[in-house]
Design an enzyme around this catalytic site. Structure first.
Site, PDB file in Angstrom:
ATOM      1  N   ARG A  75     -17.008 -32.433 -41.194  1.00 49.90           N
ATOM      2  CA  ARG A  75     -17.226 -31.117 -41.810  1.00 49.90           C
ATOM      3  C   ARG A  75     -18.709 -30.791 -41.706  1.00 49.90           C
ATOM      4  O   ARG A  75     -19.557 -31.654 -41.985  1.00 49.90           O
ATOM      5  CB  ARG A  75     -16.815 -31.156 -43.278  1.00 49.90           C
ATOM      6  N   ASN A 116     -10.545 -29.098 -54.627  1.00 49.05           N
ATOM      7  CA  ASN A 116     -11.568 -29.109 -55.690  1.00 49.05           C
ATOM      8  C   ASN A 116     -12.153 -27.712 -55.866  1.00 49.05           C
ATOM      9  O   ASN A 116     -12.234 -27.181 -56.976  1.00 49.05           O
ATOM     10  CB  ASN A 116     -12.715 -30.064 -55.339  1.00 49.05           C
ATOM     11  N   ASP A 117     -12.570 -27.127 -54.754  1.00 45.08           N
ATOM     12  CA  ASP A 117     -13.135 -25.783 -54.852  1.00 45.08           C
ATOM     13  C   ASP A 117     -12.044 -24.737 -55.054  1.00 45.08           C
ATOM     14  O   ASP A 117     -12.206 -23.809 -55.841  1.00 45.08           O
ATOM     15  CB  ASP A 117     -13.964 -25.465 -53.600  1.00 45.08           C
ATOM     16  N   HIS A 176     -19.688 -33.473 -57.744  1.00 36.97           N
ATOM     17  CA  HIS A 176     -20.009 -34.239 -56.542  1.00 36.97           C
ATOM     18  C   HIS A 176     -20.551 -35.622 -56.829  1.00 36.97           C
ATOM     19  O   HIS A 176     -20.364 -36.543 -56.035  1.00 36.97           O
ATOM     20  CB  HIS A 176     -20.948 -33.436 -55.650  1.00 36.97           C
ATOM     21  N   CYS A 199      -7.597 -32.392 -48.712  1.00 39.08           N
ATOM     22  CA  CYS A 199      -8.628 -33.435 -48.785  1.00 39.08           C
ATOM     23  C   CYS A 199      -9.420 -33.378 -50.085  1.00 39.08           C
ATOM     24  O   CYS A 199     -10.457 -34.006 -50.209  1.00 39.08           O
ATOM     25  CB  CYS A 199      -9.567 -33.341 -47.587  1.00 39.08           C
ATOM     26  N   ARG A 245     -17.935 -35.823 -44.989  1.00 36.89           N
ATOM     27  CA  ARG A 245     -18.875 -34.860 -45.589  1.00 36.89           C
ATOM     28  C   ARG A 245     -20.265 -35.134 -45.022  1.00 36.89           C
ATOM     29  O   ARG A 245     -20.995 -35.984 -45.542  1.00 36.89           O
ATOM     30  CB  ARG A 245     -18.899 -35.029 -47.108  1.00 36.89           C
ATOM     31  N   GLU A 271     -10.715 -23.159 -49.182  1.00 39.85           N
ATOM     32  CA  GLU A 271     -11.325 -23.364 -50.496  1.00 39.85           C
ATOM     33  C   GLU A 271     -11.532 -22.052 -51.231  1.00 39.85           C
ATOM     34  O   GLU A 271     -11.619 -22.013 -52.452  1.00 39.85           O
ATOM     35  CB  GLU A 271     -12.700 -24.029 -50.341  1.00 39.85           C
ATOM     36  N   ARG A 280     -15.882 -26.567 -61.635  1.00 42.68           N
ATOM     37  CA  ARG A 280     -15.358 -27.924 -61.519  1.00 42.68           C
ATOM     38  C   ARG A 280     -16.277 -28.978 -62.128  1.00 42.68           C
ATOM     39  O   ARG A 280     -15.873 -30.101 -62.388  1.00 42.68           O
ATOM     40  CB  ARG A 280     -15.128 -28.255 -60.034  1.00 42.68           C
TER      41      ARG A 280
HETATM   42  C1  PEP Z   1     -13.002 -29.610 -51.927  1.00 42.70           C
HETATM   43  O1  PEP Z   1     -13.623 -28.628 -52.327  1.00 42.70           O
HETATM   44  O2  PEP Z   1     -11.852 -29.903 -52.303  1.00 42.70           O
HETATM   45  C2  PEP Z   1     -13.630 -30.538 -50.969  1.00 42.70           C
HETATM   46  C3  PEP Z   1     -12.942 -31.500 -50.407  1.00 42.70           C
HETATM   47  O3  PEP Z   1     -14.955 -30.355 -50.700  1.00 42.70           O
HETATM   48  P1  PEP Z   1     -16.109 -30.842 -51.695  1.00 42.70           P
HETATM   49  O4  PEP Z   1     -15.461 -31.652 -52.786  1.00 42.70           O
HETATM   50  O5  PEP Z   1     -17.069 -31.642 -50.894  1.00 42.70           O
HETATM   51  O6  PEP Z   1     -16.672 -29.569 -52.194  1.00 42.70           O
HETATM   52 MG    MG Z   2     -15.476 -28.032 -51.373  1.00 42.18          MG
END
Ligand code: PEP
Ligand code: MG
Length: 740
Positions: free
Chosen positions: A499, A617-618, A356, A665, A463, A594, A628
């Site tokens: 979100r 990402n998740d 993050h 996203c 976010r 996710e 990650r």
């Molecule tokens: C993701 O998990 O891809 C996402 C967009 O949320 P974040 O990166 O804020 O966990």
């Molecule tokens: Mg996420």
């Protein structure tokens, strides 16, 4: 009352320093006299790698400025490398002993060497030697460690005044390969994260007064801690052991005893805490066991709180504007704080592109690199730094030719960025006429002008937790509503998907005190907290509805694992919507995809939600069971691999069959090759950081999907394709004139 040896030495040291003319040479002479040592020497670190004899009493004075050892070489080098004290009765037979004839140290059998540290970093080594073979007493070790703390400034200033010697291997530039986390090339002086300024007042005349101050600060710190625990974990629900663990560390007699002893030895209360904290940091570097590391980190955090309670606002903030921050670890909240103080770029040793802090750096347009192992050790505050967030490199103390080369690269980059800006109004259509839609990810109202600058169609992911982290807490309904209203105002009618809070894992508020977990990414985070503590989620939903003030509103829930969770969250939203006087014109409710379990609930989910956004990402971290945030795993698994492509194709097919709006996203959307593949799979709505948007648009506009699809299908069918398909896809893109 007879003075203890420490206090006598410190009071003489104070007299010497008060004269304002104290040289390192005077200090070592005094220490040698007080400790009845034949030799006392100070070594300082140059260029992060070389220890140089700076002052000595007892060794050959001609060796000053000449005797040099690498970190890790000889006993002095070993102390610098490990940050540990060495107390040796027979130093010359120690396996690390390195003979330096110019010093004339043959006659000295015993040696006590202690590191000189500041903020956990070694600046040099202080050593005493005696002819007789003896082990130094604990008191003597304590005294020398205290002196080591007092000489940090003298040692640091004796280095920084000198111009770096060209060609001397300790001070020449250091080049670190790194992961490119956030684009941009920047220059500036280094600033080390965690480099607290030394307390203004080091020594004190009246230990009793200092102990009273310490007691008062401890009481205020404990009060703050109690309040923190109470506010964060309301209704006495917090598991007792967590609260107890935190309080236990705060009351741990071990470190408090050491602080008290240092005060009795003549240090001011803040200097004593500083010294113990700095020892803790030094020891932390040696520890591999994650549990113990955490406990020491707790202690360090408490020491920081205590220093704050003692110093109040007296400790001046380090000037950060225009600097390149170099950190071992950095949470998103800390990054936000540094950004507010004007840093120009950031290098995070334990940072990866999916973490993050990296996402936030991209959102803030702050150039960043990760994984430059050893950079913190090698850098000194104010060293010149080049940070290349495009290619992934960090260069400390760059030679002028290299700096010039980077300046040219930065100039041509600026031209490229300006050229891309012209694409802002160009249609989002591939070469063969397929329409795609590009949206922007955001987390702060201040990012909204980027919508206009990039020509994004809207915000595909806002976010909300980032705005909360910037404030340091979740504000009340009215304040939140004002933030959301501002976002919608600035979007000027373009769609925005909000979100709900996705806190937890590595996204923590500064005063976070929730239970520690073994695997926080898979723990009690995000929507799970929202559903278990519905008051906070309901307040946020109400604020969103109020902020919309009758305008269309889209709300998306993160980390949904079951249809039941989605239903529960949606029900809260619908209830809140029914309560406000001016409901939104339209209310769209969506979910992030996710958590892999949701993949087998899609048809039912689609019947109840209005849109789905894939959080790659998740999703990738859970599909491959690969954190990650772990840099060593960052390259190991790839979205562009057969299992992920099959999964995405399936979801895309299901969405198309029901006419469901589907977007992606996660960070993959910001990578041109991944974006091309997503289009080929039918996922044509992509949301990404503003800094990547026009680059992706440029690439996709050059893509001929009619040619690419059969190539991709062939590749996926080929027997050899079990791992990443990135290389052959990149080669195809090169051959077909698609910028990457
Ligand atoms: C993701 O998990 O891809 C996402 C967009 O949320 P974040 O990166 O804020 O966990
Ligand atoms: Mg996420």
């Amino acid at each position: 009352m007879a003075l203890t040896p420490t206090r006598r030495l410190l009071s003489r040291l104070r007299a010497l320093m008060a004269a304002g003319t104290a040289q390192l040479a005077d200090i070592v002479a005094l220490v040698a006299g007080e400790l009845v040592a034949e030799v006392c020497s100070a070594y300082g670190l140059r260029g992060g790698e070389i220890l140089e004899l700076r002052a000595t009493h007892g060794l050959n004075p001609g060796a000053v400025g000449r005797t040099r050892l690498r970190v890790g070489e000889g006993i002095i080098g070993l102390v610098a490398a490990t940050g540990q004290v060495l107390n040796l009765a027979d130093a010359q037979n120690h396996p690390a002993f390195a003979y330096r004839p110019e010093t004339g140290e043959e006659p000295y059998a015993s040696m006590l060497a202690v590191p000189v540290r500041r903020a956990g970093r070694t600046l040099g080594v202080l050593a005493v030697q005696n002819r007789a073979s003896r082990r130094y007493t604990d008191d003597e070790v304590e005294v020398l460690e205290t002196v080591a703390m007092l000489v940090t400034d003298s040692l640091a200033s004796s280095t920084s005044d000198e111009a770096p010697e060209k060609g001397f291997f300790g001070t020449v530039q250091r080049h670190f390969e790194a992961a490119a986390l956030s684009p941009g090339i920047v220059f500036g002086p280094a600033l080390l994260h965690g480099a607290r300024r030394a307390p203004r007042r080091l020594l004190a005349d009246q230990p009793d007064l200092e102990l009273t101050r310490l007691e008062a600060a401890l009481a205020s710190m404990r009060k703050d801690l109690d309040a923190l625990i109470r506010d964060q974990l309301p209704d006495g629900e917090a598991p007792r052991d967590v609260m107890d663990a935190t309080r236990r560390v705060a009351a741990d007699p071990g470190w408090l005893r050491r602080v008290t002893a240092a005060v009795r030895g003549g240090l001011s209360a803040e200097a004593a805490v500083h010294r113990v904290a700095s020892d803790v940091r030094g020891r932390m570097r040696q520890i591999v066991d994650p549990y113990l590391r955490e406990r020491l980190a707790d202690l360090e955090d408490l020491a920081d709180r205590l220093l704050l309670a003692l110093d109040g606002d007296e400790t001046p903030l380090i000037e950060a504007s225009g600097t390149i921050l170099i950190a071992r670890r950095l949470g998103p909240a800390q990054l936000l704080e540094w950004h507010a103080r004007g840093i120009a770029g950031v290098a995070i040793e334990e940072g990866s592109a999916g973490g993050h802090a990296a996402i936030l750096a991209r959102a803030l347009g702050l150039p960043a690199v990760g994984g430059a192992r050893g950079a913190v050790e090698a850098a000194s505050t104010s060293d010149g730094v080049v940070l290349d967030g495009d290619e992934g490199a960090l260069i400390l103390r760059p030679e002028s030719a290299l700096r010039d080369a980077y300046q040219r690269a930065a100039d041509s980059r600026a031209i490229r960025v300006a050229a891309r800006a012209l694409l802002r109004d160009a249609p989002s259509i591939t070469r063969d006429g397929t329409r795609f839609r590009l949206f922007m990810n955001a987390g702060l109202p201040q990012e909204m002008p980027q919508l206009e600058a990039t020509g994004a169609e809207g915000i595909g992911l806002f976010r909300t937790e980032i705005a909360m982290m910037a404030r340091g807490a979740v504000p009340d309904v009215a304040e939140q509503a004002a933030i959301y209203a501002r976002v919608l105002d600035e979007a000027g009618g373009r769609p925005v998907i909000f979100r709900t809070l996705d806190l937890g894992s590595d996204k923590l508020l500064p005063d976070h005190t929730a239970p520690r977990e073994e695997n926080p990414a898979m723990g009690w985070r995000s929507l799970r907290v929202g559903l278990d503590r519905p008051a906070v989620l309901r307040r946020q939903l109400r604020a969103l509805l109020l902020g919309a003030a009758g305008r269309p509103l889209s709300v998306m829930f993160p980390m949904v694992a079951t249809l039941g969770e989605f239903r529960q969250a949606k029900a809260l939203l619908v209830t809140e919507a029914g309560r406000i006087p001016r409901p939104p014109e339209t209310l769209a409710v969506g979910t992030m995809l996710e958590v892999p379990a949701l993949l087998w609930q899609i048809p039912a989910l689609m019947a109840e939600c209005d849109f789905i956004s894939i959080g790659s990402n998740d999703l990738v971290q859970f599909i491959f069971a690969a954190d990650r945030g772990t840099p060593s795993l960052a390259e190991r698994y790839d979205l562009l691999s057969p299992p992920m492509l099959s999964l995405l194709e399936e979801v895309s097919r299901e969405a198309a069959a029901t006419g469901m709006s589907l977007s992606l996203c996660g960070e993959a959307a910001a990578r041109p090759l991944d974006a091309a593949v997503l289009l080929a799979l039918g996922i044509c709505q992509l949301s990404m950081s503003a800094s990547s948007l026009l680059g992706v648009k440029e690439s996709l506009r050059a893509l001929d999907l009619n040619a690419f699809r059969p190539f991709l299908e062939g590749l996926r069918r080929s027997a050899a394709a079990y791992g990443s398909l990135r290389e052959p896809i990149a080669a195809w893109a090169r051959d077909h004139g698609m910028p990457q």
